[in-house]
Design a protein around this motif. Structure first.
Motif, mmCIF file in Angstrom:
data_model
loop_
_atom_site.group_PDB
_atom_site.id
_atom_site.type_symbol
_atom_site.label_atom_id
_atom_site.label_comp_id
_atom_site.label_asym_id
_atom_site.label_seq_id
_atom_site.Cartn_x
_atom_site.Cartn_y
_atom_site.Cartn_z
ATOM 1 N N ASN A 109 0.875 -1.227 0.012
ATOM 2 C CA ASN A 109 -0.189 0.225 0.130
ATOM 3 C C ASN A 109 0.713 1.401 0.046
ATOM 4 O O ASN A 109 0.521 2.242 -0.532
ATOM 5 N N SER A 110 2.049 1.152 0.439
ATOM 6 C CA SER A 110 2.981 2.093 0.569
ATOM 7 C C SER A 110 3.669 2.202 -0.844
ATOM 8 O O SER A 110 3.849 3.627 -1.240
ATOM 9 N N CYS A 111 4.172 1.295 -1.294
ATOM 10 C CA CYS A 111 4.788 1.435 -2.628
ATOM 11 C C CYS A 111 4.893 -0.027 -3.305
ATOM 12 O O CYS A 111 5.161 -0.980 -2.528
ATOM 13 N N SER A 112 4.132 -0.076 -4.299
ATOM 14 C CA SER A 112 4.083 -1.334 -4.937
ATOM 15 C C SER A 112 5.263 -1.895 -5.615
ATOM 16 O O SER A 112 5.090 -3.015 -6.449
ATOM 17 N N TYR A 113 6.318 -1.309 -5.603
ATOM 18 C CA TYR A 113 7.423 -1.605 -6.159
ATOM 19 C C TYR A 113 8.043 -3.014 -5.700
ATOM 20 O O TYR A 113 8.151 -3.278 -4.582
ATOM 21 N N PHE A 114 8.453 -4.122 -6.475
ATOM 22 C CA PHE A 114 9.256 -5.284 -6.285
ATOM 23 C C PHE A 114 9.728 -5.761 -7.345
ATOM 24 O O PHE A 114 9.327 -5.561 -8.280
ATOM 25 N N GLY A 115 10.861 -6.717 -7.253
ATOM 26 C CA GLY A 115 11.605 -6.831 -8.352
ATOM 27 C C GLY A 115 12.980 -6.734 -7.838
ATOM 28 O O GLY A 115 13.676 -6.684 -6.673
ATOM 29 N N ALA A 116 13.926 -6.288 -8.866
ATOM 30 C CA ALA A 116 15.492 -5.816 -8.500
ATOM 31 C C ALA A 116 15.384 -4.926 -7.521
ATOM 32 O O ALA A 116 14.929 -3.941 -7.533
ATOM 33 N N ALA A 117 16.423 -5.340 -6.605
ATOM 34 C CA ALA A 117 16.613 -4.257 -5.542
ATOM 35 C C ALA A 117 17.371 -3.224 -6.088
ATOM 36 O O ALA A 117 17.871 -3.262 -7.023
ATOM 37 N N PRO A 118 17.069 -1.876 -5.598
ATOM 38 C CA PRO A 118 17.730 -0.699 -6.395
ATOM 39 C C PRO A 118 19.108 -0.540 -5.940
ATOM 40 O O PRO A 118 19.598 -0.995 -5.207
ATOM 41 N N VAL A 119 19.735 0.493 -6.793
ATOM 42 C CA VAL A 119 20.830 1.137 -6.411
ATOM 43 C C VAL A 119 20.965 2.456 -5.822
ATOM 44 O O VAL A 119 20.017 3.097 -6.058
#
Length: 439
Positions: A109-119
């Motif tokens: 709910n806060s942020c739907s991003y998932f997948g590659a960890a960010p840099v």
């Protein structure tokens, strides 16, 4: 580990075939990411996929299993995930508990991003500094290689070469149909080598998606290696130096971080996506905004090589502005802007009409592509009858366009594709009645 040590680690591997290579992180501290951030990505991954083995989890978020294994143990100890089966290589399959599902939904709910960890933004800035086009010094042979297959007059190499070496920016101007856009698209290849970019950058909890398949062409990691070497940070992607092309559709919003309020994910602006490559503003002066509005937006970045962008939370961040900016226009640069901006774009190169000799050469090039024999007498007839009497300019797009119309006519009639004077007489009427030439 100190920030200096982290930066040194990232800049390690100045290899023979790579000026920059992101080193695989050995610990979570090497990534400069907090455990909470990576755990949130893992929980959202399980919420969307269901269950995964530990190694598949590491693969999905692009971190080494050795880094992820400790986080999985911590999540299981806190009863947010649980084993639901065994997996090869002494691994387990994990899934969410009820408590973990509730936590994952809160993260989603806060942020739907998932997948590659960010840099981290810091690591991204370091990478751009190491791979900037200003670090490259293309020579004349590099330009000739980049423009192979095009008809480029010798004097053009001498005008383009210093501009490409400067990395500062240039105007390509002249009448439509003379190949300004084609030249601009080839310029990035003068810089040669590939670069590394992060899939996603994070700063102050905001995820900024950088990799864009529309602009970034990935490079096979094994193609230049005798022995496969997979020892790099998979949060990064190796790509050809990018050429980002925008035309009349360009708006001011495209130059700012774009925020998706539904998913709470950001997208990098065009100038970030073009870092370490070229940014071509095609048909400059035809945008829906006033040219001066765009130029005013870029006066400071062009001067200082940095840009200032606003995150959705209001925080201002400083990012590199490290690309060759090319303005392609059919108008005189002095008619579009003032001296203050022209001073910051030091090279103004006019792409002139083709000479008779080059016009013949262009037909020679295109007849190979169309699979027919070049006939010099037919081109001479075309020029003498349809150009010279009316003082019609020789535009570089016209050999291709006229041959296209001849081919279409021959296909319709069932004739073999040929260059014949009567075919030119037939097609020039419809061609020049409608269009004077386009890039």
């Amino acid at each position: 580990m100190s920030g200096t040590e982290l930066k040194s680690g990232l800049l390690a591997a100045l290899l023979a075939d790579d000026g920059f290579r992101p080193e695989e992180p050995k610990t979570l501290e090497d990534t400069q990411l907090s455990p909470t951030l990576v755990e949130s990505i893992i929980l959202k991954l399980y919420l969307n996929i269901g269950s995964l083995s530990g190694r598949k989890t590491a693969e999905q978020i692009c971190l080494p299993f050795g880094v992820v294994e400790g986080l999985l143990t911590s999540l299981r100890t806190r009863q947010l995930i649980t084993h639901c089966g065994s997996a090869p290589l002494n691994d387990y399959t994990y899934t969410l508990t009820d408590q973990g599902r509730s936590r994952a939904q809160t993260y989603m709910n806060s942020c739907s991003y998932f997948g590659a960890a960010p840099v981290s933004l810091e690591d991204y800035i370091t990478s751009v500094e190491a791979q900037s086009v200003r670090n490259e010094t293309p020579k004349e042979e590099d330009l000739r290689r980049a423009f192979e297959g095009l008809s480029v007059e010798p004097g053009m190499f001498d005008r383009l070469g210093p501009a490409v070496n400067s990395g500062a920016g240039l105007f390509l101007y002249g009448a439509p149909g003379n190949g300004k856009t084609t030249l601009a698209k080839r310029i990035t290849a003068c810089y040669g080598q590939e670069i590394w970019i992060p899939r996603t950058v994070v700063e102050d909890g905001q995820f900024i998606k950088l990799f864009d398949a529309a602009f970034h062409e990935t490079v096979d990691q094994v193609e230049n290696s005798i022995i496969k070497n997979d020892n790099y940070d998979h949060r990064w992607v190796k790509i050809q130096r990018p050429t980002v092309v925008v035309g009349g559709e360009l708006t001011m919003d495209s130059l700012e971080i774009r925020f998706d309020p539904i998913n709470n994910i950001c997208e990098a602006p065009l100038q970030m996506k073009s870092n370490c490559g070229s940014l071509l503003i095609d048909d400059f002066g035809r945008q829906r905004m006033q040219p001066q509005e765009l130029l005013n937006r870029w006066i400071v970045p062009l001067e200082n090589r940095v840009d200032y962008l606003a995150l959705p939370n209001g925080k201002k961040i400083q990012v590199p502005f490290e690309q060759l900016i090319i303005f392609s226009t059919n108008l005189e640069p002095s008619d579009l802007t003032d001296d203050a901006f022209l001073r910051r774009i030091p090279y103004k190169i006019e792409v002139e009409d083709a000479s008779h000799e080059e016009f013949h050469k262009l037909f020679q090039i295109f007849t190979k592509q169309f699979g027919c024999r070049y006939d010099e007498d037919s081109v001479t007839h075309l020029i003498d009858k349809h150009y010279t009497p009316t003082k019609r300019p020789l535009r570089r797009c016209q050999p291709r366009d006229l041959l296209t119309q001849i081919r279409n006519y021959c296909v319709y009639k069932g004739f073999p594709m040929e260059m014949r004077p009567e075919y030119f007489d037939l097609v020039v009427g419809s061609y020049f009645t409608v269009v004077a030439g386009n890039d």
